[in-house]
Design an enzyme around this catalytic site. Sequence first.
Site, PDB file in Angstrom:
ATOM      1  CG  ASP A   1      -0.259  -0.115   2.531  1.00  0.00           C
ATOM      2  OD1 ASP A   1       0.715  -0.890   2.619  1.00  0.00           O
ATOM      3  OD2 ASP A   1      -0.669   0.565   3.494  1.00  0.00           O
TER       4      ASP A   1
ATOM      5  CD  GLU B   1       3.086  -0.912   7.783  1.00  0.00           C
ATOM      6  OE1 GLU B   1       3.113  -0.977   9.020  1.00  0.00           O
ATOM      7  OE2 GLU B   1       3.254   0.164   7.173  1.00  0.00           O
ATOM      8  CD  GLU B   2       2.519   3.394   5.649  1.00  0.00           C
ATOM      9  OE1 GLU B   2       2.359   3.848   6.796  1.00  0.00           O
ATOM     10  OE2 GLU B   2       3.630   3.324   5.089  1.00  0.00           O
TER      11      GLU B   2
ATOM     12  CG  HIS C   1       5.590   7.939   6.207  1.00  0.00           C
ATOM     13  ND1 HIS C   1       4.592   7.735   7.127  1.00  0.00           N
ATOM     14  CD2 HIS C   1       5.925   6.719   5.742  1.00  0.00           C
ATOM     15  CE1 HIS C   1       4.333   6.425   7.218  1.00  0.00           C
ATOM     16  NE2 HIS C   1       5.151   5.802   6.384  1.00  0.00           N
TER      17      HIS C   1
HETATM   18 ZN   LIG Z   1       5.175   3.781   6.239  1.00  0.00          ZN
HETATM   19 ZN   LIG Z   2       6.527   1.052   5.306  1.00  0.00          ZN
END
Ligand SMILES: [Zn+2]
Ligand SMILES: [Zn+2]
Length: 397
Positions: A80, A137-138, A370
């Site tokens: 993701d 995952e996020e 990020h």
């Molecule tokens: Zn991340």
């Molecule tokens: Zn990651």
Amino acid sequence: MAMQLIDNVVRSQSELQAIRQDLHAHPELRFEEHRTADLIARTLTQWGIPVHRGLGGTGVVGLIQSGDSKRSIGLRADMDALPIRETNTFPHRSQFDGRMHACGHDGHTAMLLAAARHLAATRSFDGSVVLIFQPAEEGGAGARRMIQDGLFERFGCDAVFALHNWPGLQAGQFAVAPGPMMASTNEFEIRVTGLGGHAALPHLTVDPVLIAVQIVQGLQSIVTRAKKPVDSAVLSVTMLHAGDITNVIPDQATIGGTVRTFDDSVTDLFEQRIRKISESTAQAHGASAAVQFQRTYPATVNHPREAEFAARVADDIVGADQVVRGTEPTMGAEDFAFMLRARPGAYLFIGNGDGSHRHAGHGAGPCTLHNASYDFNDELIPIGATFWVRLAEQFLR
Ligand SMILES: [Zn+2]
Ligand SMILES: [Zn+2]
């Protein structure tokens, strides 16, 4: 020492790099990884690898078998992207406004695909390699969803492993620790209810603002006075909301924040103390406090034996001096934690470098996770893929 990469894997780099950059250009948010999952399933099928879909919604599992051993190893990549507007302008920048592969999950997918191709072509192991392409995952706990959907009942996995690219660590380096790698994340919200009224007549009110401020200060005493000094934890109050106008004492104040720890017993302590401090402080002033405490991800804690096994595999590829053992854990979080609670295994960092790999037209920001100008380092594809192949071959010797 020169890196001991697998020639075939190195030769397929440009093809896998094209896939990685295509994924980068078409990022999808948690549980919406439909195009990504289709691409993975189609590619694995092309290479003769049976595919199982639907676990965790968009999850994809590929299965490579060889010999007759019942043993199996799970290799996990997340798929993701993040809701970030990319500032890079190079050709493979995101084509979807407001979405971006800023955590390198495009690269994780490409590294595991590269390994899958070689493992399927050579099959020099005895058992099953379970390729786990995980959604969300996020913040979506996609790993937990796949487990709930029967990942380990269906595919076994005597051990599970995951790699995360790590900016700041040099390309060609790995880092791993025998215990905690990442922290648990837990969110709390405290709603203080008093009695609003005229700002000039406080004796006729119960002021929730004053009480909230005392609670915020009291919470830090958990870090300094309640937990054992050798236990790591952070508590940050990140939200404090009350009132709309200067001459009115409001009815309510709301406090929000996060707690991060490496141990469930420390999390338990924080939850108890947050409740006690909030409720008792409010009560002392004739108000009430309602506390919500939500455990989002547990700590990502490696199993020492599997961590050392993975480190030795990395030693043989990049040289022992390029493998950082006992790396400092970070207070970030990772939902691979759920898999490490269900199975033995380890989570490793693979160095992404300092950003000098980025193509012309990258954004002005640092190449950190990020960040809107981040890009995965394609040089890692053969390194990570070689690691996956050797890890599987040695585990299923
Ligand atoms: Zn991340
Ligand atoms: Zn990651």
